[in-house]
Design a protein around this motif. Structure first.
Motif, PDB file in Angstrom:
ATOM      1  N   ASP A 137       7.049  30.493  -5.805  1.00  0.00           N
ATOM      2  CA  ASP A 137       7.592  29.972  -7.066  1.00  0.00           C
ATOM      3  C   ASP A 137       7.275  30.883  -8.236  1.00  0.00           C
ATOM      4  O   ASP A 137       7.453  30.492  -9.397  1.00  0.00           O
ATOM      5  CB  ASP A 137       7.028  28.565  -7.328  1.00  0.00           C
ATOM      6  CG  ASP A 137       7.388  27.576  -6.230  1.00  0.00           C
ATOM      7  OD1 ASP A 137       8.538  27.632  -5.760  1.00  0.00           O
ATOM      8  OD2 ASP A 137       6.526  26.764  -5.850  1.00  0.00           O
ATOM      9  N   ARG A 138       6.808  32.095  -7.953  1.00  0.00           N
ATOM     10  CA  ARG A 138       6.414  33.030  -9.007  1.00  0.00           C
ATOM     11  C   ARG A 138       7.417  34.172  -9.180  1.00  0.00           C
ATOM     12  O   ARG A 138       7.045  35.284  -9.529  1.00  0.00           O
ATOM     13  CB  ARG A 138       5.019  33.585  -8.716  1.00  0.00           C
ATOM     14  CG  ARG A 138       3.911  32.536  -8.700  1.00  0.00           C
ATOM     15  CD  ARG A 138       3.744  31.885 -10.062  1.00  0.00           C
ATOM     16  NE  ARG A 138       2.811  30.790 -10.075  1.00  0.00           N
ATOM     17  CZ  ARG A 138       1.509  30.913 -10.332  1.00  0.00           C
ATOM     18  NH1 ARG A 138       1.005  32.101 -10.608  1.00  0.00           N
ATOM     19  NH2 ARG A 138       0.730  29.848 -10.340  1.00  0.00           N
ATOM     20  N   GLY A 139       8.683  33.902  -8.929  1.00  0.00           N
ATOM     21  CA  GLY A 139       9.716  34.904  -9.134  1.00  0.00           C
ATOM     22  C   GLY A 139       9.805  35.892  -7.981  1.00  0.00           C
ATOM     23  O   GLY A 139       9.079  35.784  -6.991  1.00  0.00           O
ATOM     24  N   PRO A 140      10.681  36.882  -8.097  1.00  0.00           N
ATOM     25  CA  PRO A 140      10.905  37.827  -7.008  1.00  0.00           C
ATOM     26  C   PRO A 140       9.632  38.530  -6.529  1.00  0.00           C
ATOM     27  O   PRO A 140       9.445  38.728  -5.333  1.00  0.00           O
ATOM     28  CB  PRO A 140      11.893  38.836  -7.611  1.00  0.00           C
ATOM     29  CG  PRO A 140      12.646  38.040  -8.621  1.00  0.00           C
ATOM     30  CD  PRO A 140      11.640  37.094  -9.208  1.00  0.00           C
ATOM     31  N   ARG A 141       8.744  38.885  -7.438  1.00  0.00           N
ATOM     32  CA  ARG A 141       7.532  39.605  -7.018  1.00  0.00           C
ATOM     33  C   ARG A 141       6.603  38.684  -6.231  1.00  0.00           C
ATOM     34  O   ARG A 141       5.977  39.101  -5.255  1.00  0.00           O
ATOM     35  CB  ARG A 141       6.819  40.166  -8.243  1.00  0.00           C
ATOM     36  CG  ARG A 141       5.926  41.353  -7.927  1.00  0.00           C
ATOM     37  CD  ARG A 141       5.580  42.112  -9.193  1.00  0.00           C
ATOM     38  NE  ARG A 141       4.668  43.207  -8.952  1.00  0.00           N
ATOM     39  CZ  ARG A 141       5.023  44.403  -8.511  1.00  0.00           C
ATOM     40  NH1 ARG A 141       6.286  44.655  -8.241  1.00  0.00           N
ATOM     41  NH2 ARG A 141       4.127  45.355  -8.342  1.00  0.00           N
ATOM     42  N   GLY A 142       6.514  37.430  -6.653  1.00  0.00           N
ATOM     43  CA  GLY A 142       5.714  36.468  -5.897  1.00  0.00           C
ATOM     44  C   GLY A 142       6.315  36.189  -4.534  1.00  0.00           C
ATOM     45  O   GLY A 142       5.594  36.073  -3.528  1.00  0.00           O
ATOM     46  N   ILE A 143       7.633  36.083  -4.499  1.00  0.00           N
ATOM     47  CA  ILE A 143       8.324  35.872  -3.215  1.00  0.00           C
ATOM     48  C   ILE A 143       8.085  37.053  -2.287  1.00  0.00           C
ATOM     49  O   ILE A 143       7.852  36.888  -1.081  1.00  0.00           O
ATOM     50  CB  ILE A 143       9.835  35.654  -3.457  1.00  0.00           C
ATOM     51  CG1 ILE A 143      10.076  34.294  -4.128  1.00  0.00           C
ATOM     52  CG2 ILE A 143      10.619  35.756  -2.147  1.00  0.00           C
ATOM     53  CD1 ILE A 143      11.510  34.062  -4.545  1.00  0.00           C
ATOM     54  N   GLU A 144       8.103  38.252  -2.852  1.00  0.00           N
ATOM     55  CA  GLU A 144       7.886  39.448  -2.022  1.00  0.00           C
ATOM     56  C   GLU A 144       6.488  39.432  -1.403  1.00  0.00           C
ATOM     57  O   GLU A 144       6.316  39.759  -0.223  1.00  0.00           O
ATOM     58  CB  GLU A 144       8.069  40.706  -2.869  1.00  0.00           C
ATOM     59  CG  GLU A 144       7.973  41.989  -2.070  1.00  0.00           C
ATOM     60  CD  GLU A 144       8.302  43.212  -2.895  1.00  0.00           C
ATOM     61  OE1 GLU A 144       8.577  44.271  -2.291  1.00  0.00           O
ATOM     62  OE2 GLU A 144       8.266  43.130  -4.137  1.00  0.00           O
ATOM     63  N   LEU A 145       5.461  39.042  -2.203  1.00  0.00           N
ATOM     64  CA  LEU A 145       4.107  38.963  -1.658  1.00  0.00           C
ATOM     65  C   LEU A 145       4.013  37.863  -0.607  1.00  0.00           C
ATOM     66  O   LEU A 145       3.399  38.050   0.454  1.00  0.00           O
ATOM     67  CB  LEU A 145       3.104  38.710  -2.785  1.00  0.00           C
ATOM     68  CG  LEU A 145       1.639  38.536  -2.352  1.00  0.00           C
ATOM     69  CD1 LEU A 145       1.165  39.752  -1.560  1.00  0.00           C
ATOM     70  CD2 LEU A 145       0.742  38.293  -3.564  1.00  0.00           C
ATOM     71  N   TYR A 146       4.615  36.733  -0.892  1.00  0.00           N
ATOM     72  CA  TYR A 146       4.639  35.612   0.055  1.00  0.00           C
ATOM     73  C   TYR A 146       5.239  36.045   1.391  1.00  0.00           C
ATOM     74  O   TYR A 146       4.667  35.792   2.470  1.00  0.00           O
ATOM     75  CB  TYR A 146       5.443  34.482  -0.570  1.00  0.00           C
ATOM     76  CG  TYR A 146       5.843  33.352   0.348  1.00  0.00           C
ATOM     77  CD1 TYR A 146       4.924  32.424   0.808  1.00  0.00           C
ATOM     78  CD2 TYR A 146       7.187  33.193   0.739  1.00  0.00           C
ATOM     79  CE1 TYR A 146       5.302  31.375   1.636  1.00  0.00           C
ATOM     80  CE2 TYR A 146       7.574  32.152   1.563  1.00  0.00           C
ATOM     81  CZ  TYR A 146       6.630  31.243   2.010  1.00  0.00           C
ATOM     82  OH  TYR A 146       7.016  30.200   2.822  1.00  0.00           O
ATOM     83  N   LEU A 147       6.368  36.732   1.345  1.00  0.00           N
ATOM     84  CA  LEU A 147       7.036  37.182   2.570  1.00  0.00           C
ATOM     85  C   LEU A 147       6.241  38.286   3.268  1.00  0.00           C
ATOM     86  O   LEU A 147       6.187  38.338   4.502  1.00  0.00           O
ATOM     87  CB  LEU A 147       8.442  37.684   2.232  1.00  0.00           C
ATOM     88  CG  LEU A 147       9.430  36.625   1.740  1.00  0.00           C
ATOM     89  CD1 LEU A 147      10.696  37.283   1.197  1.00  0.00           C
ATOM     90  CD2 LEU A 147       9.770  35.641   2.848  1.00  0.00           C
ATOM     91  N   SER A 148       5.613  39.159   2.481  1.00  0.00           N
ATOM     92  CA  SER A 148       4.808  40.234   3.080  1.00  0.00           C
ATOM     93  C   SER A 148       3.630  39.661   3.859  1.00  0.00           C
ATOM     94  O   SER A 148       3.288  40.162   4.945  1.00  0.00           O
ATOM     95  CB  SER A 148       4.297  41.181   1.988  1.00  0.00           C
ATOM     96  OG  SER A 148       5.367  41.842   1.343  1.00  0.00           O
ATOM     97  N   ILE A 149       3.022  38.610   3.325  1.00  0.00           N
ATOM     98  CA  ILE A 149       1.916  37.962   4.031  1.00  0.00           C
ATOM     99  C   ILE A 149       2.409  37.366   5.344  1.00  0.00           C
ATOM    100  O   ILE A 149       1.788  37.535   6.401  1.00  0.00           O
ATOM    101  CB  ILE A 149       1.274  36.878   3.140  1.00  0.00           C
ATOM    102  CG1 ILE A 149       0.599  37.514   1.927  1.00  0.00           C
ATOM    103  CG2 ILE A 149       0.263  36.055   3.939  1.00  0.00           C
ATOM    104  CD1 ILE A 149       0.158  36.523   0.874  1.00  0.00           C
TER     105      ILE A 149
END
Length: 633
Positions: A137-149
């Motif tokens: 829920d923290r925008g594209p950069r947060g989504i990218e970290l979420y998916l990377s994990i």
């Protein structure tokens, strides 16, 4: 804090050798201790981690990951709890400082967190997924970290290239089972929502104009493709997700990842009445949008070629799955097997386009399914339409076997050139499949090619001559008895003086020479097993044996050149093979007829005949090379 300051100073541009030496000693001491990580505890105070330089950030994450792998399991419960709470604080701070961290640091944090995850979930950090869900829920950069994990976690759990102990396999199985019960549905919903908002260009996404947005969506698709291999099929195979995947397959920035995800979805284990309609529905939509019109893609465009490789892999894999259904149900359920056959044949047109595509990687990805198609044809009635398909496959083989016009013969051991030779080995399996299905077709094609090219080889390009010779050799491997007759009637005169492509090019000369000797050896190997057959023996002595000495007759022959050396040794192998088959008849012919006619001295003749009797094939090859070199003076 003092330790962090020293490490930071050592990694700065102004550090001195003395500081670096002290920092290295400190790092090694901390790395050897179960509690060394506590020196980094201060980094979660007031987001201090994001104030230190990037090099120290990276080194810190490397240190923490090493601690998890080496020391964490040996710590007591209280120490493990302390480290877990530290990691939870660090996770929150990453979520709150996404813009302050570089992409490299985000990726490294995902790697560290996934390593800790497999050590601590599900027994202790039971709230892991609930604790990290806020990132999406923290925008594209947060989504990218979420998916990377999530991507790193799946790698830890499922990457087949990683060797694992029995205990690690059991641990990973427990984690997967727990995730299926606790969070997979939530993960699947989050992926679906990410795709939806990206297609709507909401939440900071702009797929049409922002490469970063496309990269994040592609990452989401890659994560889905990884998890679908072990989660329940219904989590991702539903109308809504299928529609999203197809929509993303139409966009250039996400099409490659989308088709790879579709491939993974179709590969999931399902009953035939579910799998076949799913595959056909994907094909129907892709075809309606001209995605399967291979001619529209630019073979010189790197993005198009990469996408076509993925598309070819999808077509190949889906056809192979249909073939498996056809084979499994051929004898127990005609309706299902017939439906699978119809589905396979609907895809033949695109299969042929991909098999014959000018890019070898695109073509190579399609070879297994094309080979299996021909195997299916062997089990069913051969209609004119199927005969025509087989002819198209044969034409594709002729096209793909040829050297490219820009092939670098002066660097024939280069990476690209070596890849082509490996690709040719894959093509051979397809050639064998055509020969098994329709040997008359193969014979006709090879004979026509040979007779239209080899007798007047000087008027043809090297690639055409080499192609004909290579296919003639393959004929000997796939259809040996036909090859023997063709050699005796078509090829004998041609191999008295093996053709060359360009006498100014040493490689071209030796490439054809070596291939011609391979053909000679193949003839000797597969000719009549009865070594007393007078006609075969006479033909071998008068046509095959003399050719073994023609290698040194060309003006451009240089026995010291590496390629010439190889051709010379192949000639020696062919001569030794003839002797092994026909024994003293070869010795008598050489000693009394052929070598005297070439003005070879008696001493040299004796050396050769003694070596033929005394040496094994390997040793004779070496002897023959030196014998010819001495003979030439």
């Amino acid at each position: 804090m003092m330790e962090i300051a020293l490490l930071g100073e050592a990694l700065s541009d102004k550090s001195t050798p003395d500081v670096r030496e002290k920092a290295l000693a400190l790092y090694q001491r901390l790395s050897a201790s179960d509690t060394g990580w506590k020196s980094f505890n201060c980094l979660t105070d007031n987001s201090y981690f994001f104030e230190i330089n990037g090099q120290l950030q990276f080194a810190t994450l490397v240190f923490l990951q090493d601690h998890v792998k080496i020391h964490f399991d040996a710590c007591n419960e209280a120490e493990q709890k302390e480290f877990r709470e530290f990691t939870q604080r660090l996770l929150v701070q990453f979520g709150n400082n996404l813009q302050s961290a570089s992409k490299l640091i985000l990726v490294k944090f995902a790697s560290f967190l996934s390593a800790f995850f497999v050590h601590d979930y599900p027994h202790n950090w039971t709230t892991f997924f609930a604790d990290m869900f806020f990132l999406k829920d923290r925008g594209p950069r947060g989504i990218e970290l979420y998916l990377s994990i999530l991507k790193e976690i799946n790698c830890e759990l499922s990457d087949r290239q990683i060797a694992r102990s029995d205990d690690e396999v059991k641990r990973n199985t427990l984690i997967k089972d727990t995730m299926r019960d606790d969070c997979v549905s939530m993960l699947a919903d989050s992926w679906k929502n990410i795709l939806k908002i990206s297609l709507s260009n909401e939440g900071g996404f702009d797929l049409d104009n922002n490469e970063g947005s496309a990269a994040i969506v592609s990452l989401c698709l890659n994560v889905m493709a990884g998890y679908i291999q072990w989660i329940e099929v219904n989590e991702l195979v539903n109308d809504e997700v299928v529609a999203l995947l197809l929509s993303l397959s139409f966009k250039k920035g996400t099409r490659k990842a989308a088709i790879e995800t579709i491939d993974s979805v179709c590969a999931k284990g399902m009953l035939p009445h579910n799998k076949m309609p799913l595959i056909d529905s994907f094909y129907s939509v892709l075809n309606s949008q001209s995605i399967l019109d291979i001619s529209k893609y630019d073979a010189e465009d790197e993005d198009d070629v990469e996408y076509l490789c993925s598309l070819s892999t999808f077509v190949n894999n889906s056809v192979l799955q249909l073939v498996d259904i056809f084979k499994e149900y051929a004898r127990k359920d005609f309706a299902i097997s017939n439906q699978a056959l119809m589905s396979i044949e609907e895809k033949v047109e695109v299969m042929l386009q991909l098999t014959s595509h000018e890019d070898d990687d695109v073509s190579k990805a399609m070879l297994n399914a094309t080979k299996e198609l021909l195997a299916v044809y062997r089990q069913i009635t051969m209609t004119p339409e199927r005969k025509a398909v087989t002819q198209q496959v044969m034409l594709a083989l002729f096209k793909k076997y040829k050297f490219e016009p820009d092939f670098d013969f002066d660097n024939a051991q280069g990476a690209d050139e070596n890849d082509f030779f490996v690709y040719r080995q894959d093509l051979k399996t397809l050639f064998d499949s055509v020969a098994k299905l329709d040997n008359m077709l193969v014979c006709e094609f090879v004979q026509n090619c040979f007779m239209s090219t080899v007798p007047n080889w000087r008027s043809h390009s090297f690639d055409q001559v080499e192609l004909c010779l290579h296919l003639f050799y393959l004929l000997g491997e796939s259809l040996p008895h036909v090859f023997v007759m063709d050699y005796m009637h078509l090829g004998a005169n041609s191999f008295q003086k093996p053709p060359i492509g360009n006498e100014d090019s040493q490689f071209l000369f030796e490439a054809t020479q070596k291939l011609c000797f391979s053909i000679l050896k193949k003839f000797i190997e597969v000719s009549n097993e009865d070594s007393n057959n007078s006609d075969m023996k006479k033909f071998t002595l008068s046509n095959v044996v003399p050719a073994c000495f023609q290698v040194c007759c060309a003006p451009s022959f240089n026995p010291r050149d590496a390629q010439s050396n190889m051709a010379l040794m192949e000639a020696g192998s062919a001569l030794k093979l003839a002797f092994d088959k026909y024994g003293d008849s070869v010795i008598d012919y050489l000693a009394s007829t052929y070598l005297p006619s070439q003005n070879v001295s008696q001493d040299k003749i004796n050396e050769l005949t003694i070596a033929l009797r005394a040496y094994d094939a390997k040793k004779f090859r070496e002897f023959y090379k030196e014998w010819i070199i001495k003979l030439l003076g």
